[in-house]
Design a protein around this motif. Structure first.
Motif, PDB file in Angstrom:
ATOM      1  N   PRO A 194       0.816  -1.225   0.000  1.00 40.38           N
ATOM      2  CA  PRO A 194       0.000   0.000   0.000  1.00 40.38           C
ATOM      3  C   PRO A 194       0.844   1.267   0.000  1.00 40.38           C
ATOM      4  O   PRO A 194       0.512   2.246  -0.673  1.00 40.38           O
ATOM      5  N   ARG A 195       1.938   1.268   0.760  1.00 38.01           N
ATOM      6  CA  ARG A 195       2.809   2.446   0.761  1.00 38.01           C
ATOM      7  C   ARG A 195       3.539   2.605  -0.563  1.00 38.01           C
ATOM      8  O   ARG A 195       3.683   3.716  -1.078  1.00 38.01           O
ATOM      9  N   ARG A 207       2.534   1.602  -3.506  1.00 32.81           N
ATOM     10  CA  ARG A 207       1.587   2.094  -4.511  1.00 32.81           C
ATOM     11  C   ARG A 207       1.287   3.576  -4.298  1.00 32.81           C
ATOM     12  O   ARG A 207       1.173   4.337  -5.260  1.00 32.81           O
ATOM     13  N   ALA A 208       1.171   3.979  -3.037  1.00 36.73           N
ATOM     14  CA  ALA A 208       0.831   5.374  -2.747  1.00 36.73           C
ATOM     15  C   ALA A 208       1.930   6.330  -3.187  1.00 36.73           C
ATOM     16  O   ALA A 208       1.661   7.469  -3.577  1.00 36.73           O
ATOM     17  N   LYS A 259       0.057  12.927   0.083  1.00 40.24           N
ATOM     18  CA  LYS A 259      -0.570  11.614   0.179  1.00 40.24           C
ATOM     19  C   LYS A 259      -0.988  11.304   1.618  1.00 40.24           C
ATOM     20  O   LYS A 259      -1.951  10.562   1.850  1.00 40.24           O
ATOM     21  N   GLN A 260      -0.264  11.866   2.570  1.00 39.70           N
ATOM     22  CA  GLN A 260      -0.606  11.635   3.963  1.00 39.70           C
ATOM     23  C   GLN A 260      -2.009  12.170   4.288  1.00 39.70           C
ATOM     24  O   GLN A 260      -2.719  11.595   5.107  1.00 39.70           O
ATOM     25  N   GLU A 270      -4.514  12.096   2.244  1.00 40.75           N
ATOM     26  CA  GLU A 270      -5.466  11.128   1.717  1.00 40.75           C
ATOM     27  C   GLU A 270      -5.422   9.814   2.484  1.00 40.75           C
ATOM     28  O   GLU A 270      -6.466   9.178   2.711  1.00 40.75           O
ATOM     29  N   LEU A 271      -4.203   9.392   2.864  1.00 42.34           N
ATOM     30  CA  LEU A 271      -4.009   8.061   3.442  1.00 42.34           C
ATOM     31  C   LEU A 271      -3.204   8.171   4.736  1.00 42.34           C
ATOM     32  O   LEU A 271      -2.058   7.701   4.819  1.00 42.34           O
ATOM     33  N   VAL A 324      -1.606   5.048   6.096  1.00 44.71           N
ATOM     34  CA  VAL A 324      -0.589   4.423   5.246  1.00 44.71           C
ATOM     35  C   VAL A 324       0.702   5.229   5.276  1.00 44.71           C
ATOM     36  O   VAL A 324       1.801   4.701   5.485  1.00 44.71           O
ATOM     37  N   VAL A 325       0.601   6.541   5.064  1.00 47.03           N
ATOM     38  CA  VAL A 325       1.771   7.419   5.045  1.00 47.03           C
ATOM     39  C   VAL A 325       1.787   8.183   6.366  1.00 47.03           C
ATOM     40  O   VAL A 325       1.170   9.233   6.506  1.00 47.03           O
TER      41      VAL A 325
END
Length: 784
Positions: A132-133, A135-136, A256-257, A259-260, A263-264
Motif C-alpha cells: 500500500p505504501r 503504490r501510494a 498523500k498523507q 489522503e491516506l 498508510v503514510v
C-alpha cells in the motif's frame, strides 16, 4: 576504506574493518563449514575490490554456504537469488537496514540521545504494509514523471564539467560524480539546498553504521554523525510541511498523507526522508564512478560509445551488471525452507550477493566478459527484483546516461592513469572513493567546435531497447552446407573477441533493410572466440528472412546481430544424452553433440531429413561422432523409430530435440514415461500468437504492483503490461525466445509458447507474456 592512510576529502575519519568478534553460532548454523566458507570476509580488501571474483569459488562449488565470521548464509547464484527476491514472505526484507555489526552500549546511548528512531522504509518493510505504501508513493518514479527532470540533470552535469574541462586532470568522484547525483537527489526529493560536504559525511556514516564493521573506538563518532543526520532529516521535513504543494517526492508524500494518514504516517515520512537522501544519490554516485572506471579500463568500449552514443543505454545496463554499486542485499528466513538444495531454518539470515549473480554463466553467456552490446544485460539484479525492486532505478539510469553522454562528447580523449582504488568496507555498497582521470585540454573537441558543449542527445527513461545493442559482423565465408542450406561464418567487424557461447545458443540476425530479425542457432565450435557460424535453410514459404540472406549475403558483406543468448541450454552434468534433430534443427544439436563428445558424456545423435542431399553438416558430423551418429534419410527409406530408441532409456537420460513440429510431437508421445524434464525441445517457429476471432478477454492481477488489468481480445498480455507501465523484457514476441517469461501464482494458463517443457507447463508456474493467455473464464495472478 581499504587504504588505512586515506581520508575522505570532506573530512571525518575513515572507517576500517575490525577482526570478527567471537560468539555463539546462531541456531541452524552447520556444525562444520568448508575452509573457503570459514575464510569468507566481506569486509576484506579482496571483496571490496571485486566481489564477483572473490566469491567465484562459491558460484562454482558451494553456491549456498554458511559464513561463521558473519553469522549469515551466503547465496551466490542467479537463479537462487532471484527466487529469494521473488518470495518476500519466506524471505523477509526486515533485516535489510539492520546493523550488520552490532554496536556497543556507548554508541547506542549516543543514538538515543539524538532521538534516533529509524523506522521501516520501502526497503525493509514486510507485507501487508509494504505494497500500500509503495503504490501510494510510486507515481513520481514512472518514466513519464521522470522525463521532465532530464534538462536539469544535463545542465547540472555540463556546469560541473565546465569547472574542470581545461585542467587536464580531475578526480571525477570529488569534482562531478558525488555532488551531481546528490544535487539531483535533493531536487527530486524537494529538499532545500544543504551543505554537500556535511551530507556526504552523514551518508558515509549511515552506510558504515548499517552495512560496515567500524571498530569499537569509531562507533561513537559514527553514531554522532548518524544522530545528526536523523535530526537534520526531521528539520528538513518540518520545512517541507510548511509548503506541501511545492514540487518534490517528499512533498508528494506529505500530500498523500492527507489522503491516506494510516498508510503514510509521520514516522514513516521521517524515516524515508533520511533513507531517501542516501538511496537517491549514494548508489548512483558509486554506479557512475564504477561505470566510468570500467569503460576507461576497456578503451575500445569507451571509443565505441564516443563514436555511437546510441550504445550508451545498453552500456549503462552492462556496467550495472558487470560492476554495479550494489554488491549484496540481506534477507531473513521466516519459515523452514530450501535454497539451492540447502535446508535453511526459520530465523536464518541471508547475504544474497547480487554482484555474484550478475556474473553467473548459467544466465549470462561469457559472464565475466564486459560487453556493451550484451542483449540481456538488463537482466542484472543490481536493482533487485520483484516487489522490492528499486523504485528509483529509472532515475539512476537517466543520470548515468546523461553523465556518459556529456563525457564521451566533450572529453572523448579521457584516460585512466595508474592509481590504487579504495573503497569504504561494507557488505553491500561499493564505488571507488577517488577516480583520477587525465586528458590533453588542447585536444578538447569543443575548442574547435564551441557548439559541441550544448549539443542535445536523446535519453531513454526505462529499460533499453534490445535492438539498439547490435553487433556489426563481417561475413567471412558463405558455403553450401546442403541443398538449400547456406553456412555463414561471421567475424566481428572490429576484430575483437566475441562473447563465448554454450551449445543451444542462438543469435538474432537483422535482415538488411527488410525490418526482419530472425533467430538462428549457432552450429560452430564454442571454443573459437573469433567466429560465429550459422546454417540457414531457405524457406520459400517463410516470412522472407531466410530468402533475403540466401539472395543477398556474400563474403565481405556486413550484418548486424544480437546475442548470443541461450534458452535451450545443454546440461553438461548429465550422464546420458539422446540428441535428436530433424532437418535444419541439426544446428543447435550439432553443438551439443560436439560438447558431449568433449566431456565424455554417453550420447547418441539421431538425425532425420527428407533427403540426404538436404541434410546439413553430414560429413562433419560423421567425422566427429562415428558410430554415435544415426542418419535417417527419407529418400533412402529410413525413418527414426523414437519408441524403439527410447524404450530402454534410464531415468537419468536427457533428450534434446530440435526440428519440425510433427517430429517433436511424435517424440513427446514417446517420452511420456520419462520424467517431465527429460525432454527439452527447441522449435523452428512460434505458435502464431493471438487470434482475435478466437481469443476471449481475461483479467490479470499483478500481485507485487497491486494492479488488476483487463487484457482484451486481440491484444497480448505483454502489450497490456506495457500500457500499464510495467517493464517486461521481450524480443521475438512469438513465444520462441523465452525473454518475456513471467511467474504465475494462480489461475490456469493456455500455453502457446514453444519454450517451456511439458513438466513446466503442467506445473503452471510460468508463462510467456507475448503469446500465452489465461484459459477461458480464468483470472490469473502474476508475480509482477
Amino acid at each position: 576504506m581499504s587504504d588505512a592512510t586515506a581520508t575522505p576529502p570532506s573530512g571525518g575519519c575513515p572507517f576500517h574493518a575490525a577482526p570478527p568478534a567471537a560468539g555463539a553460532c546462531p541456531a541452524g548454523a552447520p556444525e562444520a563449514v568448508s575452509a573457503q566458507a570459514a575464510a569468507f570476509d566481506p569486509f576484506s580488501d579482496a571483496y571490496q575490490q571485486d566481489p564477483p571474483e572473490y566469491v567465484r569459488w562459491a558460484r562454482e562449488q558451494e553456491p549456498v554456504f554458511y559464513s561463521p565470521r558473519l553469522g549469515y548464509w551466503v547465496v551466490a547464484r542467479y537463479d537462487d537469488i532471484k527466487a529469494v527476491f521473488r518470495d518476500n514472505l519466506t524471505f523477509s526484507p526486515a533485516i535489510a537496514l539492520e546493523k550488520i555489526t552490532p554496536t556497543g552500549p556507548e554508541a547506542n546511548a549516543v543514538l538515543a540521545s539524538y532521538g534516533y528512531a529509524m523506522n521501516r522504509t520501502l526497503v525493509n518493510e514486510d507485507e501487508p504494509a509494504h505494497m500500500p505504501r509503495r503504490r501510494a508513493l510510486m507515481e513520481p518514479f514512472t518514466p513519464e514523471a521522470l522525463q521532465h527532470h532530464e534538462p536539469m540533470v544535463r545542465q547540472l552535469v555540463r556546469d560541473y564539467v565546465d569547472r574542470f574541462i581545461d585542467d587536464g586532470r580531475a578526480d571525477l568522484v570529488d569534482q562531478l560524480l558525488w555532488e551531481v547525483p546528490l544535487t539531483v537527489a535533493l531536487h527530486f526529493l524537494g529538499v532545500p539546498e544543504e551543505d554537500m560536504d556535511t551530507l556526504r559525511r552523514y551518508s558515509i556514516a549511515h552506510t558504515v553504521n548499517t552495512w560496515g564493521r567500524p571498530r569499537s573506538e569509531e562507533q561513537v563518532a559514527v553514531a554522532h554523525a548518524v544522530g545528526n543526520f536523523w535530526q537534520l532529516a526531521g528539520r528538513i521535513l518540518d520545512k517541507m510541511r510548511q509548503d506541501p504543494d511545492a514540487p518534490g517526492w517528499m512533498q508528494y508524500g506529505i500530500r498523500k498523507q492527507r489522503e491516506l494518514p494510516d498508510v503514510v504516517t509521520d514516522s514513516y515520512l521521517h524515516s524515508m526522508m533520511m533513507a531517501g537522501i542516501v538511496a537517491a544519490h549514494e548508489t548512483t554516485a558509486n554506479a557512475a564512478a564504477n561505470a566510468i572506471k570500467l569503460l576507461l579500463q576497456h578503451p575500445d568500449a569507451w571509443r565505441e560509445l564516443c563514436a555511437d552514443p546510441g550504445l550508451i543505454p545498453n552500456a549503462v545496463e552492462e556496467c550495472l551488471r558487470h560492476n554495479g554499486s550494489v554488491a549484496a542485499w540481506r534477507r531473513v528466513v521466516t519459515r523452514d525452507t530450501v535454497v539451492g538444495g540447502v535446508p535453511l531454518a526459520a530465523g536464518a539470515k541471508l547475504l544474497i550477493v547480487t554482484s555474484s549473480a550478475n556474473h553467473d554463466p548459467a544466465h549470462f553467456e561469457d559472464a565475466d566478459l564486459f560487453d556493451i552490446r550484451r542483449d540481456n544485460a538488463v537482466d542484472h539484479l543490481t536493482f533487485g527484483y520483484g516487489s522490492h525492486q528499486c523504485m528509483g532505478k529509472n532515475l539512476a539510469r537517466m543520470e548515468l546516461q546523461v553523465i556518459l553522454q556529456e563525457l564521451t562528447r566533450r572529453l572523448p580523449h579521457l584516460r585512466l592513469p595508474a592509481q590504487r582504488f579504495t573503497y569504504v568496507p561494507n557488505t553491500s555498497f561499493r564505488g571507488p572513493e577517488h577516480l583520477w582521470v587525465e586528458w590533453d585540454p588542447a585536444a578538447n573537441p569543443e575548442r574547435a567546435r564551441p557548439a559541441l558543449r550544448d549539443a542535445q542527445a536523446p535519453v531513454r527513461v526505462g529499460e533499453p531497447v534490445r535492438h539498439a545493442a547490435g553487433r556489426a559482423m563481417v561475413v567471412e565465408s558463405v558455403a553450401a552446407a546442403a541443398q538449400g542450406v547456406l553456412r555463414l561464418r561471421l567475424r566481428p567487424a572490429d576484430g575483437r573477441a566475441l562473447p563465448r557461447w554454450s551449445p543451444g545458443a542462438h543469435i538474432d540476425v537483422d535482415c538488411g533493410g527488410t525490418g526482419l530479425s530472425r533467430q538462428y542457432s549457432l552450429c560452430g565450435d564454442p571454443s573459437d572466440p573469433g567466429v560465429l557460424e550459422i546454417a540457414v535453410l531457405k524457406e520459400e514459404a517463410g516470412r522472407g528472412g531466410s530468402r533475403w540472406l540466401h539472395e543477398n549475403v556474400r563474403a565481405g558483406a556486413r550484418l548486424t546481430i544480437r546475442g548470443p543468448r541461450n534458452h535451450f541450454r545443454f546440461d553438461e552434468g548429465c550422464r546420458r544424452a539422446v540428441l535428436v534433430a530433424g532437418g535444419i534443427g541439426i544446428t543447435p544439436i550439432s553443438a551439443m553433440a560436439r560438447r558431449a563428445r568433449e566431456l565424455g558424456i554417453d550420447y547418441a545423435l539421431h538425425y532425420s531429413g527428407r533427403a540426404r542431399a538436404s541434410m546439413a553438416l553430414l560429413d562433419e558430423l560423421a567425422a566427429l561422432h562415428g558410430e554415435r551418429l544415426h542418419v535417417y534419410a527419407g529418400d533412402e527409406g529410413q525413418r527414426a523409430d523414437f519408441a524403439a530408441l527410447l524404450a530402454g532409456a534410464s531415468a537419468d537420460t536427457q533428450v534434446y530435440a530440435c526440428g519440425p513440429a510433427r517430429m517433436l510431437e511424435a517424440l513427446q508421445d514417446c517420452c511420456a514415461a520419462l520424467p517431465g524434464d527429460a525432454l527439452r525441445i527447441e522449435h523452428f517457429h512460434g505458435t502464431g500468437g493471438t487470434d482475435p476471432a478466437a481469443d476471449a478477454p481475461f483479467t490479470v492481477e499483478l500481485k507485487d504492483s497491486g494492479l488488476v488489468l483487463e487484457v482484451p481480445a486481440g491484444q497480448t498480455l505483454l502489450a497490456t503490461l506495457r500500457r500499464a507501465n510495467i517493464d517486461v523484457a521481450s524480443d521475438c514476441e512469438e513465444g520462441l525466445c523465452g525473454s518475456c517469461e513471467v511467474r504465475v501464482l494462480s489461475g490456469q494458463v493456455e500455453h502457446r509458447d514453444v519454450v517451456l517443457t511439458r513438466a513446466e507447463r503442467e506445473a503452471n508456474g510460468r508463462m510467456m507474456a507475448c503469446c500465452s493467455r489465461a484459459r477461458t473464464g480464468q483470472r490469473i495472478v502474476l508475480e509482477l
